[in-house]
Design a protein around this motif. Structure first.
Motif, PDB file in Angstrom:
ATOM      1  N   TYR A   1     -34.535  32.524  50.734  1.00  0.00           N
ATOM      2  CA  TYR A   1     -35.816  32.457  52.778  1.00  0.00           C
ATOM      3  C   TYR A   1     -36.838  31.800  52.441  1.00  0.00           C
ATOM      4  O   TYR A   1     -37.118  31.547  50.764  1.00  0.00           O
TER       5      TYR A   1
ATOM      6  N   TYR B   1     -35.558  41.863  49.212  1.00  0.00           N
ATOM      7  CA  TYR B   1     -35.636  42.093  50.425  1.00  0.00           C
ATOM      8  C   TYR B   1     -36.060  41.421  51.350  1.00  0.00           C
ATOM      9  O   TYR B   1     -37.695  40.733  51.113  1.00  0.00           O
ATOM     10  N   TYR B   2     -36.337  41.082  52.194  1.00  0.00           N
ATOM     11  CA  TYR B   2     -37.250  39.735  53.506  1.00  0.00           C
ATOM     12  C   TYR B   2     -38.151  40.068  53.471  1.00  0.00           C
ATOM     13  O   TYR B   2     -39.654  39.330  52.848  1.00  0.00           O
ATOM     14  N   THR B   3     -38.791  41.578  53.895  1.00  0.00           N
ATOM     15  CA  THR B   3     -40.519  41.362  53.986  1.00  0.00           C
ATOM     16  C   THR B   3     -40.882  42.116  52.822  1.00  0.00           C
ATOM     17  O   THR B   3     -42.130  41.363  52.461  1.00  0.00           O
TER      18      THR B   3
ATOM     19  N   THR C   1     -45.536  42.083  45.123  1.00  0.00           N
ATOM     20  CA  THR C   1     -43.842  42.802  45.190  1.00  0.00           C
ATOM     21  C   THR C   1     -43.709  41.795  43.969  1.00  0.00           C
ATOM     22  O   THR C   1     -42.728  42.891  43.490  1.00  0.00           O
TER      23      THR C   1
ATOM     24  N   LEU D   1     -41.793  38.935  50.655  1.00  0.00           N
ATOM     25  CA  LEU D   1     -43.431  37.711  51.275  1.00  0.00           C
ATOM     26  C   LEU D   1     -44.180  37.965  51.042  1.00  0.00           C
ATOM     27  O   LEU D   1     -45.339  37.734  50.597  1.00  0.00           O
ATOM     28  N   GLN D   2     -44.621  39.276  50.463  1.00  0.00           N
ATOM     29  CA  GLN D   2     -45.989  39.434  49.951  1.00  0.00           C
ATOM     30  C   GLN D   2     -45.905  38.957  48.159  1.00  0.00           C
ATOM     31  O   GLN D   2     -45.674  39.677  48.210  1.00  0.00           O
TER      32      GLN D   2
END
Length: 126
Positions: free
Chosen positions: A58, A103-105, A112, A108-109
């Motif tokens: 990503y 996993y995508y969402t 995580t 991004l954080q």
């Protein structure tokens, strides 16, 4: 688990740099890897992430087509190839690792990721 980032420096706009992130103390192939950056006065932002086997990646829109993440599981190392650098890419770049699937969402954080490198400064002059 320890992460050691390197490869930052001063480069002119349009130039290239390759950052490296060596992971020790864990099983590298079990970690998804991410790169984030933080410019002065700004929040840490997502740059790119890669799954454990390198099959999924990503990218932030701001770096898509210019930056490439890769990994060498035999060398316990993740890379960030940065081409066509712009002054707005100037920041401290951090590598991060998290055990498990990508996993995508969540990728991004920053929250995580459990493990972080110390950061390497990239300065792009105009």
């Amino acid at each position: 688990v320890q992460l050691q980032a390197s490869g930052g420096g001063l480069v002119q706009a349009g130039g290239s740099l390759r950052l490296s992130c060596v992971v020790s103390g864990g099983t590298f192939s079990s970690y998804m890897m991410g790169w984030f950056r933080q410019a002065p006065g700004k929040e840490r932002e997502f740059v790119t992430a890669m799954s454990r086997n390198g099959g999924i990646t990503y990218y932030a829109d701001s770096v898509k087509g210019r930056f490439t993440i890769s990994r060498d599981n035999a060398k316990n190392t993740a890379y960030l190839q940065m081409n066509s650098l712009k002054p707005e890419d100037t920041a401290v770049y951090y590598c991060a690792a998290q055990r498990g699937s990508l996993y995508y969402t969540p990728a991004l954080q920053p929250t995580t990721y459990d493990y972080w490198g110390q950061g390497t400064l990239v300065t792009v002059s105009s």
